[in-house]
Design an enzyme around this catalytic site. Sequence first.
Site, PDB file in Angstrom:
ATOM      1  CB  CYS A   1      -0.934   0.011   1.204  1.00 43.59           C
ATOM      2  SG  CYS A   1      -2.134  -1.327   1.218  1.00 43.59           S
ATOM      3  CB  ALA A   2       3.923   2.169   1.883  1.00 40.91           C
TER       4      ALA A   2
END
Length: 182
Positions: A61-62
């Site tokens: 996600c990052a």
Amino acid sequence: MATVTLKGNVCNLCGTDVNVGDNAPEITVVNSAGLADKVVGGSKDKAQLIVVVPSLDTPVCAAETRKFNEKAASIAGVDTTVISMDLPFAAGKFCSAEGIENLTVASDFRNKDFAKAYGVLIADGALAGITCRAIFVVDTCGKVVYKELVPEITAEPDYDAALNAAAAAAPKSTCCGGGHCS
């Protein structure tokens, strides 16, 4: 109802299944910058690239948020929002630490209205109660023109397809080229 997998284990999704050609529901999420409300979906003066992630506190996600921060900024006429269930305070810290400045990072933590309205709420399994990984592109008329429901939660989306769809949905200049447009 749709399903995705988490490391091969099936996760059922709940909510309304929004697809290409549907009207994008207008939903209020919480902007991590200043806790202000932000409305996504519906018709706007820009196309909308809505990036849905489970949690900014995971490597995939990052990385996805950093990539969209870098790439989507170069597309004129597109408003990009990353939505997760992360608390706005945690999302704000992530944005500060990662230099996320070219998009909005927002949270659906209050009522899970976005996740339910777009059919991206995980209903069961280890991640029940958060969102799956998905991308929606909404044109200026408020129609969904692109959707990717990433089949495996730990996989990244098709960046090129999403960015190309966002660029195609962006409003085009109506300038005649006469030099008097601002």
